[in-house]
Structure formats: structure tokens, C-alpha cells
Design an enzyme around this catalytic site. Structure first.
Site, PDB file in Angstrom:
ATOM      1  N   CYS A   1     -50.773  31.807  -3.121  1.00 16.58           N
ATOM      2  CA  CYS A   1     -51.150  31.667  -1.721  1.00 16.58           C
ATOM      3  C   CYS A   1     -52.658  31.459  -1.583  1.00 16.58           C
ATOM      4  CB  CYS A   1     -50.722  32.912  -0.943  1.00 16.58           C
ATOM      5  SG  CYS A   1     -51.292  32.912   0.770  1.00 16.58           S
TER       6      CYS A   1
ATOM      7  N   CYS B   1     -54.585  34.489   0.393  1.00 10.45           N
ATOM      8  CA  CYS B   1     -54.762  35.818  -0.179  1.00 10.45           C
ATOM      9  C   CYS B   1     -56.172  35.925  -0.766  1.00 10.45           C
ATOM     10  CB  CYS B   1     -53.720  36.064  -1.269  1.00 10.45           C
ATOM     11  SG  CYS B   1     -52.055  36.420  -0.641  1.00 10.45           S
TER      12      CYS B   1
ATOM     13  N   ASN C   1     -48.955  30.205  14.743  1.00 13.85           N
ATOM     14  CA  ASN C   1     -47.578  29.800  14.487  1.00 13.85           C
ATOM     15  C   ASN C   1     -47.000  30.790  13.490  1.00 13.85           C
ATOM     16  OD1 ASN C   1     -48.023  27.477  16.013  1.00 13.85           O
ATOM     17  ND2 ASN C   1     -48.596  26.270  14.235  1.00 13.85           N
TER      18      ASN C   1
ATOM     19  N   HIS D   1     -48.546  33.484   4.648  1.00 13.52           N
ATOM     20  CA  HIS D   1     -49.543  34.537   4.885  1.00 13.52           C
ATOM     21  C   HIS D   1     -49.858  34.635   6.379  1.00 13.52           C
ATOM     22  CE1 HIS D   1     -52.834  37.006   3.019  1.00 13.52           C
ATOM     23  NE2 HIS D   1     -53.272  36.923   4.265  1.00 13.52           N
TER      24      HIS D   1
ATOM     25  N   HIS E   1     -51.555  34.337   9.539  1.00 14.18           N
ATOM     26  CA  HIS E   1     -52.781  33.642   9.929  1.00 14.18           C
ATOM     27  C   HIS E   1     -52.558  32.854  11.201  1.00 14.18           C
ATOM     28  CE1 HIS E   1     -50.590  30.269   8.153  1.00 14.18           C
ATOM     29  NE2 HIS E   1     -51.477  29.442   8.700  1.00 14.18           N
TER      30      HIS E   1
END
Length: 347
Positions: A70, A73, A156, A167, A169
Site C-alpha cells: 500500500c 501506509c 470515497n 487505506h 484516505h
């Protein structure tokens, strides 16, 4: 709040927001990155007057990477991500694959937490307050750019929405124009003022608070309600009780209460369809007044939260009437949606 501004290896700006004034952020991005692509252009539809961003370079953006790759991260155990630090609270950085860049605007990513498996609803009130401070700070900073007309902060959540990074956000778009939806609200507000002498946003909130049936949550400084003509199956609008044009104008009392109201609202969204359903996909969108507008004080800051899930295991698709004619058909009566969101309080 402490704000630390730095740059990534390709020159993009990255900003750490920390609750503690003594936090030190000195990690360096050592990745061998090429300069970011910025080939977007704005084209205008001659029939509708809409602006369309053409951004072909986004075809190469990161798409559903495994959790251990990811890019949102922290950088740990020899793996470098978009955030050089080994941990963080809230981070904002320029999008590597922006829809808008340079003269066409700016796109930023907002990471709410370093915990890959969390969601906004899992945040503490203190962390949610820090996110609000970040949204406010970015609105103020971007407002100073001469090409920026409007700042849009949004989240979203969920693959059903089209999210490609799991993740937790959100994003911030700085538009070089007033968006069509906002322009329509402004026209309606001007017509309402001319016809009644009153403010449209004030009247909408007053109507819902007086009617009560569609109110979901009511605090001293915020009111959340399902709108009378909701477009989406479960849709809630969150307004400060004192009208302001944008996030910068919220007073301390409204800022203090916001995390309590918003976190409860998000947690209720996850309970709508029952404990056996996956987390509810949603879009959370801040509507702020455009800058450099003589009538901007007529606009009412508010957040619109909605889901595309209409019932257990079924989604609301924008089909013929919605996509073809912008005429929404809602299968869930707004009063029933509000009642359900009240039923799942504190469970």
C-alpha cells in the site's frame, strides 16, 4: 496542531499534521522517482457548459495493490511508500496521478491514519478534529493560489464507489472554475433571495429542524438530516447551525462539536444494513463557497454523505434516467431512510 512541510523525491509537496507541538518529522524520501506526470487539460462542453478534465496519464495509477504494498501506509521495514515517516497522524500530499495540475488546478491526498485496516469511523474525536484542521488549513492555503476558484474536500470509501486504494484516505481538489453543482446551488440561492428576501440555505435547515421527521442527529452547533428530495437511497446533509461560506469560517464551538456528530453519523451508516453486511460504501463531500465571488457569503457550507447501496447486497446504479437525463429515481423514501438512521443509534 503542528504542521511540517517537506517534499517527496519527485518534488511533490507533503505535509504532516500532528496534534503535539513537539513532534519531529525529518524522514527523507529516498525513492528514485521520475517527475510526476501533469498532462491534464480542461475542455468545456459547448452544449452544457460543463468542464471536463482530460487526464490520460491516470490510466497508469496504482490499482488495488496488496496490503503489504500500500502506498499510503508508512515507510517501514525497508519498504518505501508515499509517506517517508515510520508512522504518522494525518498526512496530506500532492497526488502522484492528478486529475488537475499546474494551471488546471491541484489534487491532494489526505491520509486520516497510518492504520491500513481502519476507517474514518474508527478515529478518535481528537484525530477527527485534526483531520478537520487539515481540511481547513488546505482550504486556506489553496485559496491563496490565483488559479484556484473552489476547493473540494471529499472521501470515497469502498470498492463499490470505485476506490482503488483500501487505506483510509480522502482527497482535495482545487478547481480553476466553479463546479457545475455549486453554480446551480448559487443560482437557486439567488432566485430564492430575489423571491423571498431570505437565504435559501438558512430556510432549508430551518424547515428540516422544524419538521423533525427527516432529522437524524441534532447538536447545539450542527444538524444532520435526510433532504426532502434525497437523490440517493441513504443520503444525509450535515450543516452548521450558523451559516458560514467555508471551513475557514467555522467558530471554535462548531469545530469542537463536529467530531462527535460526524463520527456518530459514520458509525450509523455502517449499521444501516445489519451486522452481517460489509462496511457501507459512501461518498462524503464538503460543499464550500467559491472564492473571489461577490455573493459567496450567501452560500452555506455543508457536508453531503451518501451511499450507493440501496438494500442488502444491492447497489443503486445510475442508469438510463440518471445518467442520460440527470433525473434521479430513489427507491428509499427519505423519511424511511431518516427513521432507519435514528433506529441504529448507539448500537
Amino acid at each position: 496542531m503542528k504542521k511540517t512541510v517537506t517534499t517527496l523525491a519527485d518534488g511533490r509537496e507533503l505535509i504532516y499534521y500532528d496534534a503535539g507541538d513537539d513532534t519531529v518529522r525529518d524522514a527523507v524520501d529516498e525513492r528514485p522517482l521520475d517527475p510526476p506526470a501533469s498532462g491534464s487539460e480542461i475542455r468545456h462542453d459547448p452544449l452544457l457548459g460543463d468542464a471536463v478534465a482530460i487526464a490520460s496519464h491516470r490510466q497508469a495509477r496504482t490499482y488495488h495493490p496488496p496490503a503489504d504494498e500500500c502506498p499510503l501506509c508508512p515507510s517501514r521495514d525497508g519498504r518505501q511508500s508515499e509517506i517517508p515517516a515510520a508512522d504518522y497522524e494525518v498526512v496530506v500530499f500532492e497526488n502522484r496521478f492528478p486529475s488537475l495540475a499546474g494551471r488546471t488546478g491541484r489534487c491532494e491526498v489526505v491520509c486520516f491514519t497510518s492504520d491500513h485496516d481502519a476507517s474514518f469511523a474508527d478515529l478518535t474525536e481528537e484525530r477527527a478534529a485534526l483531520v478537520l484542521e487539515a481540511w481547513t488549513d488546505r482550504t486556506a492555503e489553496l485559496a491563496a493560489h490565483p488559479q484556484v476558484r473552489q476547493v473540494y474536500c471529499f472521501e470515497n470509501r469502498g470498492a463499490e464507489i470505485g476506490v482503488t486504494l483500501a487505506h483510509p484516505h480522502g482527497q482535495i481538489y482545487a478547481f480553476p472554475f466553479t463546479t457545475p453543482r455549486t453554480a446551480l446551488m448559487q443560482r437557486r440561492a439567488a432566485e430564492h433571495r430575489a423571491a423571498t428576501g431570505r437565504n435559501l440555505f438558512d430556510d432549508v435547515v430551518a424547515r428540516e429542524r422544524a419538521d423533525v421527521e427527516r432529522v437524524v442527529l441534532e447538536g447545539e452547533h450542527w444538524t444532520a438530516f435526510v433532504p426532502y428530495a434525497a437523490h440517493w437511497p441513504y443520503e444525509v446533509h450535515l450543516y452548521p447551525n450558523r451559516r458560514v461560506p467555508d471551513l475557514r469560517a467555522l467558530d471554535d464551538a462548531a469545530r469542537t462539536e463536529f467530531p462527535q456528530i460526524y463520527l456518530e453519523l459514520l458509525r450509523r451508516f455502517d449499521r444501516i444494513f445489519g451486522p452481517d453486511e460489509p462496511p457501507t460504501p459512501y461518498i462524503a463531500a464538503w460543499h464550500q463557497a467559491p472564492f473571489h465571488d461577490a455573493e459567496r457569503d450567501e452560500f452555506g457550507l455543508h457536508l453531503e454523505l451518501f451511499t450507493v447501496r440501496r438494500t442488502s447486497g444491492k447497489l443503486k446504479y445510475l442508469a438510463g434516467t440518471e445518467s442520460g437525463m440527470s433525473v434521479f429515481i430513489n427507491d428509499v423514501p427519505p423519511e424511511a431512510a431518516a427513521r432507519r438512521l435514528r433506529e441504529v443509534a448507539g448500537k
